[in-house]
Scaffold this motif. Structure first.
Motif, short mmCIF file in Angstrom:
data_model
loop_
_atom_site.label_atom_id
_atom_site.label_comp_id
_atom_site.label_asym_id
_atom_site.label_seq_id
_atom_site.Cartn_x
_atom_site.Cartn_y
_atom_site.Cartn_z
N ILE A 1 0.84 -1.20 0.00
CA ILE A 1 0.00 0.00 0.00
C ILE A 1 0.87 1.25 0.00
CG2 ILE A 1 -1.65 1.34 1.39
CD1 ILE A 1 -2.84 -1.44 2.22
N GLN A 2 1.95 1.22 0.79
CA GLN A 2 2.87 2.35 0.84
C GLN A 2 3.53 2.58 -0.52
OE1 GLN A 2 6.07 1.86 3.65
NE2 GLN A 2 7.19 3.62 2.87
N ILE A 3 3.94 1.50 -1.16
CA ILE A 3 4.57 1.61 -2.48
C ILE A 3 3.57 2.16 -3.50
CG2 ILE A 3 5.53 0.28 -4.41
CD1 ILE A 3 6.89 -1.52 -2.31
N GLU A 4 2.32 1.71 -3.43
CA GLU A 4 1.29 2.22 -4.34
C GLU A 4 1.13 3.73 -4.18
OE1 GLU A 4 -2.13 -0.13 -3.37
OE2 GLU A 4 -1.39 -1.87 -4.47
N LYS A 5 1.16 4.21 -2.96
CA LYS A 5 1.04 5.66 -2.71
C LYS A 5 2.25 6.40 -3.26
CE LYS A 5 -1.86 5.23 1.39
NZ LYS A 5 -1.94 5.37 2.85
N GLU A 6 3.45 5.83 -3.06
CA GLU A 6 4.66 6.45 -3.59
C GLU A 6 4.64 6.48 -5.12
OE1 GLU A 6 8.31 4.91 -1.85
OE2 GLU A 6 7.27 4.64 0.07
N LEU A 7 4.17 5.40 -5.73
CA LEU A 7 4.07 5.36 -7.19
C LEU A 7 3.11 6.42 -7.71
CD1 LEU A 7 4.05 1.55 -8.02
CD2 LEU A 7 5.62 3.25 -8.95
N ALA A 8 1.98 6.56 -7.03
CA ALA A 8 1.00 7.57 -7.43
C ALA A 8 1.61 8.97 -7.34
CB ALA A 8 -0.25 7.47 -6.55
N GLU A 9 2.36 9.22 -6.28
CA GLU A 9 3.00 10.53 -6.11
C GLU A 9 4.04 10.78 -7.20
OE1 GLU A 9 3.92 14.26 -4.58
OE2 GLU A 9 2.20 12.97 -4.23
N CYS A 10 4.84 9.77 -7.51
CA CYS A 10 5.84 9.92 -8.58
C CYS A 10 5.17 10.16 -9.92
CB CYS A 10 6.72 8.68 -8.64
SG CYS A 10 7.92 8.54 -7.31
N ASN A 11 4.11 9.43 -10.20
CA ASN A 11 3.39 9.62 -11.46
C ASN A 11 2.77 11.01 -11.54
OD1 ASN A 11 3.81 7.16 -12.89
ND2 ASN A 11 2.42 6.14 -11.49
N ARG A 12 2.28 11.51 -10.41
CA ARG A 12 1.72 12.86 -10.37
C ARG A 12 2.81 13.89 -10.69
NH1 ARG A 12 1.85 17.03 -7.42
NH2 ARG A 12 3.00 16.06 -5.73
N LYS A 13 3.97 13.72 -10.09
CA LYS A 13 5.10 14.63 -10.35
C LYS A 13 5.50 14.59 -11.81
CE LYS A 13 7.17 14.46 -5.75
NZ LYS A 13 8.34 14.00 -4.96
N LEU A 14 5.51 13.38 -12.37
CA LEU A 14 5.89 13.22 -13.77
C LEU A 14 4.90 13.92 -14.69
CD1 LEU A 14 8.24 11.79 -15.13
CD2 LEU A 14 6.81 9.77 -15.37
N GLU A 15 3.62 13.80 -14.38
CA GLU A 15 2.59 14.46 -15.18
C GLU A 15 2.70 15.97 -15.10
OE1 GLU A 15 -1.29 13.07 -14.13
OE2 GLU A 15 -0.86 11.02 -14.74
N GLU A 16 3.07 16.49 -13.93
CA GLU A 16 3.22 17.94 -13.78
C GLU A 16 4.36 18.48 -14.63
OE1 GLU A 16 3.70 18.70 -9.61
OE2 GLU A 16 1.57 18.44 -9.20
N MET A 17 5.36 17.64 -14.88
CA MET A 17 6.52 18.07 -15.66
C MET A 17 6.20 18.17 -17.15
SD MET A 17 9.59 16.00 -13.90
CE MET A 17 10.83 17.19 -13.43
N GLU A 18 5.20 17.43 -17.58
CA GLU A 18 4.89 17.40 -19.02
C GLU A 18 3.95 18.48 -19.42
OE1 GLU A 18 3.62 13.38 -19.75
OE2 GLU A 18 5.61 12.62 -19.37
#
Length: 59
Positions: free
Chosen positions: A42-59
């Motif tokens: 569950i913790q990893i899923e939250k971290e993945l979601a946060e990383c994906n959000r950051k990645l989307e903000e960069m594009e």
């Protein structure tokens, strides 16, 4: 964090997720308590979601 750093973090998290998931499957077959592993997933899923959000903000 740069885009490459975020992508590397995502790859590492995915690798950890797959490894832990496999460990949980083995533990389940031996009736071992898996709550700690499930919490880690569950913790990893939250971290993945946060990383994906950051990645989307960069594009």
């Amino acid at each position: 964090m740069t885009k490459k750093e975020i992508e590397a973090e995502i790859a590492e998290l995915k690798s950890d997720y797959i490894r832990i998931q496999g460990d949980l499957e083995k533990a389940t077959s031996f009736s071992v308590n898996t709550s700690a592993g499930e919490k880690k997933l569950i913790q990893i899923e939250k971290e993945l979601a946060e990383c994906n959000r950051k990645l989307e903000e960069m594009e």
